[in-house]
Design a protein around this motif. Structure first.
Motif, PDB file in Angstrom:
ATOM      1  N   MET A   1       0.830  -1.181   0.000  1.00  0.00           N
ATOM      2  CA  MET A   1       0.000   0.000   0.000  1.00  0.00           C
ATOM      3  C   MET A   1       0.880   1.252   0.000  1.00  0.00           C
ATOM      4  O   MET A   1       0.496   2.256  -0.596  1.00  0.00           O
ATOM      5  N   ALA A   2       2.016   1.174   0.632  1.00  0.00           N
ATOM      6  CA  ALA A   2       2.924   2.324   0.640  1.00  0.00           C
ATOM      7  C   ALA A   2       3.382   2.662  -0.776  1.00  0.00           C
ATOM      8  O   ALA A   2       3.545   3.832  -1.129  1.00  0.00           O
ATOM      9  N   LYS A   3       3.549   1.621  -1.578  1.00  0.00           N
ATOM     10  CA  LYS A   3       3.965   1.816  -2.971  1.00  0.00           C
ATOM     11  C   LYS A   3       2.907   2.607  -3.742  1.00  0.00           C
ATOM     12  O   LYS A   3       3.235   3.519  -4.510  1.00  0.00           O
ATOM     13  N   GLU A   4       1.633   2.267  -3.510  1.00  0.00           N
ATOM     14  CA  GLU A   4       0.547   2.964  -4.193  1.00  0.00           C
ATOM     15  C   GLU A   4       0.457   4.419  -3.753  1.00  0.00           C
ATOM     16  O   GLU A   4       0.236   5.315  -4.564  1.00  0.00           O
ATOM     17  N   LYS A   5       0.653   4.662  -2.452  1.00  0.00           N
ATOM     18  CA  LYS A   5       0.589   6.032  -1.945  1.00  0.00           C
ATOM     19  C   LYS A   5       1.733   6.873  -2.500  1.00  0.00           C
ATOM     20  O   LYS A   5       1.547   8.031  -2.847  1.00  0.00           O
ATOM     21  N   LYS A   6       2.908   6.251  -2.611  1.00  0.00           N
ATOM     22  CA  LYS A   6       4.062   6.965  -3.163  1.00  0.00           C
ATOM     23  C   LYS A   6       3.817   7.305  -4.634  1.00  0.00           C
ATOM     24  O   LYS A   6       4.112   8.407  -5.082  1.00  0.00           O
ATOM     25  N   SER A   7       3.251   6.345  -5.365  1.00  0.00           N
ATOM     26  CA  SER A   7       2.939   6.558  -6.777  1.00  0.00           C
ATOM     27  C   SER A   7       1.905   7.671  -6.939  1.00  0.00           C
ATOM     28  O   SER A   7       2.030   8.521  -7.829  1.00  0.00           O
ATOM     29  N   LEU A   8       0.899   7.671  -6.075  1.00  0.00           N
ATOM     30  CA  LEU A   8      -0.133   8.708  -6.114  1.00  0.00           C
ATOM     31  C   LEU A   8       0.494  10.078  -5.888  1.00  0.00           C
ATOM     32  O   LEU A   8       0.224  11.029  -6.637  1.00  0.00           O
ATOM     33  N   GLN A   9       1.331  10.199  -4.875  1.00  0.00           N
ATOM     34  CA  GLN A   9       1.961  11.478  -4.567  1.00  0.00           C
ATOM     35  C   GLN A   9       2.829  11.947  -5.734  1.00  0.00           C
ATOM     36  O   GLN A   9       2.819  13.122  -6.095  1.00  0.00           O
ATOM     37  N   LYS A  10       3.528  11.010  -6.352  1.00  0.00           N
ATOM     38  CA  LYS A  10       4.376  11.337  -7.500  1.00  0.00           C
ATOM     39  C   LYS A  10       3.534  11.858  -8.663  1.00  0.00           C
ATOM     40  O   LYS A  10       3.892  12.843  -9.310  1.00  0.00           O
ATOM     41  N   ASN A  11       2.396  11.220  -8.916  1.00  0.00           N
ATOM     42  CA  ASN A  11       1.512  11.659 -10.003  1.00  0.00           C
ATOM     43  C   ASN A  11       0.916  13.031  -9.730  1.00  0.00           C
ATOM     44  O   ASN A  11       0.785  13.855 -10.645  1.00  0.00           O
ATOM     45  N   ILE A  12       0.547  13.285  -8.489  1.00  0.00           N
ATOM     46  CA  ILE A  12      -0.005  14.595  -8.123  1.00  0.00           C
ATOM     47  C   ILE A  12       1.050  15.678  -8.331  1.00  0.00           C
ATOM     48  O   ILE A  12       0.774  16.736  -8.924  1.00  0.00           O
ATOM     49  N   GLU A  13       2.268  15.419  -7.878  1.00  0.00           N
ATOM     50  CA  GLU A  13       3.348  16.391  -8.043  1.00  0.00           C
ATOM     51  C   GLU A  13       3.657  16.629  -9.525  1.00  0.00           C
ATOM     52  O   GLU A  13       3.881  17.763  -9.948  1.00  0.00           O
ATOM     53  N   SER A  14       3.646  15.558 -10.299  1.00  0.00           N
ATOM     54  CA  SER A  14       3.904  15.674 -11.735  1.00  0.00           C
ATOM     55  C   SER A  14       2.830  16.518 -12.414  1.00  0.00           C
ATOM     56  O   SER A  14       3.140  17.375 -13.255  1.00  0.00           O
ATOM     57  N   LEU A  15       1.578  16.286 -12.057  1.00  0.00           N
ATOM     58  CA  LEU A  15       0.477  17.061 -12.628  1.00  0.00           C
ATOM     59  C   LEU A  15       0.613  18.541 -12.282  1.00  0.00           C
ATOM     60  O   LEU A  15       0.478  19.409 -13.155  1.00  0.00           O
ATOM     61  N   GLU A  16       0.907  18.822 -11.028  1.00  0.00           N
ATOM     62  CA  GLU A  16       1.055  20.218 -10.610  1.00  0.00           C
ATOM     63  C   GLU A  16       2.212  20.898 -11.351  1.00  0.00           C
ATOM     64  O   GLU A  16       2.100  22.046 -11.781  1.00  0.00           O
ATOM     65  N   LYS A  17       3.293  20.167 -11.533  1.00  0.00           N
ATOM     66  CA  LYS A  17       4.456  20.712 -12.238  1.00  0.00           C
ATOM     67  C   LYS A  17       4.102  21.032 -13.692  1.00  0.00           C
ATOM     68  O   LYS A  17       4.438  22.100 -14.205  1.00  0.00           O
ATOM     69  N   LYS A  18       3.406  20.096 -14.340  1.00  0.00           N
ATOM     70  CA  LYS A  18       3.023  20.301 -15.738  1.00  0.00           C
ATOM     71  C   LYS A  18       2.024  21.451 -15.865  1.00  0.00           C
ATOM     72  O   LYS A  18       2.064  22.212 -16.828  1.00  0.00           O
ATOM     73  N   LYS A  19       1.119  21.572 -14.877  1.00  0.00           N
ATOM     74  CA  LYS A  19       0.148  22.678 -14.912  1.00  0.00           C
ATOM     75  C   LYS A  19       0.857  24.022 -14.783  1.00  0.00           C
ATOM     76  O   LYS A  19       0.527  24.977 -15.488  1.00  0.00           O
TER      77      LYS A  19
END
Length: 62
Positions: A1-19
């Motif tokens: 589950m930690a892996k999924e949470k880390k992946s989620l956080q990475k995707n959120i950060e990536s989206l914010e960066k691209k925005k």
């Protein structure tokens, strides 16, 4: 589950960066938001499964 949470956080950060850079169209932003929402749902389901398993384990031990 930690892996999924880390992946989620990475995707959120990536989206914010691209925005911030303005590299995404409105449709791409919505697609990314849907992807993030699906990840959040998966994490919630995993947490519920873990909770259910812990309850069952507690019943078996008693």
């Amino acid at each position: 589950m930690a892996k999924e949470k880390k992946s989620l956080q990475k995707n959120i950060e990536s989206l914010e960066k691209k925005k911030r850079k303005g590299k995404l169209t409105d449709i791409e932003i919505e697609k990314e938001n849907i992807k993030i929402s699906k990840q959040q749902i998966k994490i919630k389901e995993l947490e519920a499964d873990v909770e259910d398993a812990q309850k069952k384990l507690g019943k078996v031990r008693n």
